[in-house]
Design a protein around this motif. Sequence first.
Motif, mmCIF file in Angstrom:
data_model
loop_
_atom_site.group_PDB
_atom_site.id
_atom_site.type_symbol
_atom_site.label_atom_id
_atom_site.label_comp_id
_atom_site.label_asym_id
_atom_site.label_seq_id
_atom_site.Cartn_x
_atom_site.Cartn_y
_atom_site.Cartn_z
ATOM 1 N N UNK A 98 0.809 -1.227 0.000
ATOM 2 C CA UNK A 98 0.000 0.000 0.000
ATOM 3 C C UNK A 98 0.846 1.282 0.000
ATOM 4 N N UNK A 99 0.368 2.271 -0.760
ATOM 5 C CA UNK A 99 1.085 3.540 -0.941
ATOM 6 C C UNK A 99 1.520 4.169 0.387
ATOM 7 N N UNK A 100 0.578 4.228 1.328
ATOM 8 C CA UNK A 100 0.850 4.923 2.593
ATOM 9 C C UNK A 100 2.086 4.353 3.292
ATOM 10 N N UNK A 101 2.198 3.029 3.293
ATOM 11 C CA UNK A 101 3.311 2.379 3.990
ATOM 12 C C UNK A 101 4.639 2.682 3.307
ATOM 13 N N UNK A 102 4.635 2.657 1.971
ATOM 14 C CA UNK A 102 5.888 2.910 1.234
ATOM 15 C C UNK A 102 6.320 4.363 1.392
ATOM 16 N N UNK A 103 5.361 5.270 1.325
ATOM 17 C CA UNK A 103 5.700 6.691 1.466
ATOM 18 C C UNK A 103 6.328 6.927 2.845
ATOM 19 N N UNK A 104 5.779 6.290 3.876
ATOM 20 C CA UNK A 104 6.327 6.444 5.235
ATOM 21 C C UNK A 104 7.763 5.912 5.301
ATOM 22 N N UNK A 105 8.027 4.808 4.594
ATOM 23 C CA UNK A 105 9.389 4.250 4.582
ATOM 24 C C UNK A 105 10.370 5.243 3.965
ATOM 25 N N UNK A 106 9.956 5.842 2.858
ATOM 26 C CA UNK A 106 10.853 6.775 2.156
ATOM 27 C C UNK A 106 11.063 8.039 2.998
ATOM 28 N N UNK A 107 10.003 8.518 3.636
ATOM 29 C CA UNK A 107 10.124 9.708 4.516
ATOM 30 C C UNK A 107 11.192 9.445 5.579
ATOM 31 N N UNK A 108 11.163 8.257 6.164
ATOM 32 C CA UNK A 108 12.126 7.898 7.210
ATOM 33 C C UNK A 108 13.534 7.839 6.632
ATOM 34 N N UNK A 109 13.668 7.187 5.462
ATOM 35 C CA UNK A 109 14.991 7.023 4.853
ATOM 36 C C UNK A 109 15.611 8.373 4.494
ATOM 37 N N UNK A 110 14.773 9.303 4.066
ATOM 38 C CA UNK A 110 15.279 10.616 3.636
ATOM 39 C C UNK A 110 15.706 11.492 4.827
ATOM 40 N N UNK A 111 15.528 10.979 6.029
ATOM 41 C CA UNK A 111 16.007 11.734 7.202
ATOM 42 C C UNK A 111 17.468 11.425 7.504
ATOM 43 N N UNK A 112 18.032 10.404 6.841
ATOM 44 C CA UNK A 112 19.435 10.031 7.084
ATOM 45 C C UNK A 112 20.366 11.106 6.504
#
Length: 215
Positions: free
Chosen positions: A61-75
């Motif tokens: 689902x879109x929502x879950x993937x977007x949340x993953x990318x948001x987290x990754x982009x904080x590195x």
Amino acid sequence: MRKIMLLGGPGSGKGTQAQILQEEYKIPQISTGDIIRAAIKAQTPLGQKFQTYSNKGKLVPDKLVVALVEERMKEPDVAQGWILDGFPRTIKQAKALDTMLKRRKEALEGVILLQVPEEILFERLTGRRTCSVCKQTFHTKFKPAPEHGCTDGGPHILEHRKDDSPEVVPVRLEAFQHETAPLIDYYKAQGKLHLVEGDQSMEQVRAQFKQLMGD
Ligand code: AP5
Ligand code: MG
């Protein structure tokens, strides 16, 4: 270009080229597929949810993937650029990325579309093998793994992805056609789309990328 997204069907060579670009330009590859597979392997609660989609070749689902990318982009390693590999994959995800980047006051500089005919994708996927130790990708025919050469010169431990089976590959091809291919027009309209002939040797594809990326 240093802030790019790789678009292409399953097996089109996104991961192969992203790994080369990562080394050459010192910008990280952000592969949602790799992040999802790591969560499945670790059997985290989210990973257990992902596997019900991914192992069958369906998009999570879109929502879950977007949340993953948001987290990754904080590195911190994303400061000089990034290579998005396998994200976005739906129009909804693309719009979420636009919003995320706007908030971060940055922009996607280019989208590189790897064009490869479907019958070739099938052969590439069913023959793919990945080393579970060093994470390098090989192919039984196009890029056989050397006997030694893994971490510390040891042997590679080769795995065959669950979703690379002849039963699951057609589901993934279908998902690409229906859910991801509309992104081609989406990014064409933004003037960001660049085409690469993916049905060539890895070296020839790499050369096309080099030209697009600039120095
Ligand atoms: P993901 O891991 O992203 O899979 P994919 O998009 O289907 O792409 P692949 O990784 O299979 O192929 P690739 O283009 O990286 O090809 P590669 O370079 O390895 O996603 C997997 C799953 O996770 C999805 O189905 C979904 O469930 C979930 N998911 C991930 N992101 C999501 C998102 N944003 N939204 C929702 N769900 C998401 O090359 C393939 C083979 O070909 C290799 O063996 C390689 O050695 C060989 N090869 C490469 N280039 C060449 C060449 N030029 N000539 C000959 N052989 C070549
Ligand atoms: Mg990949």
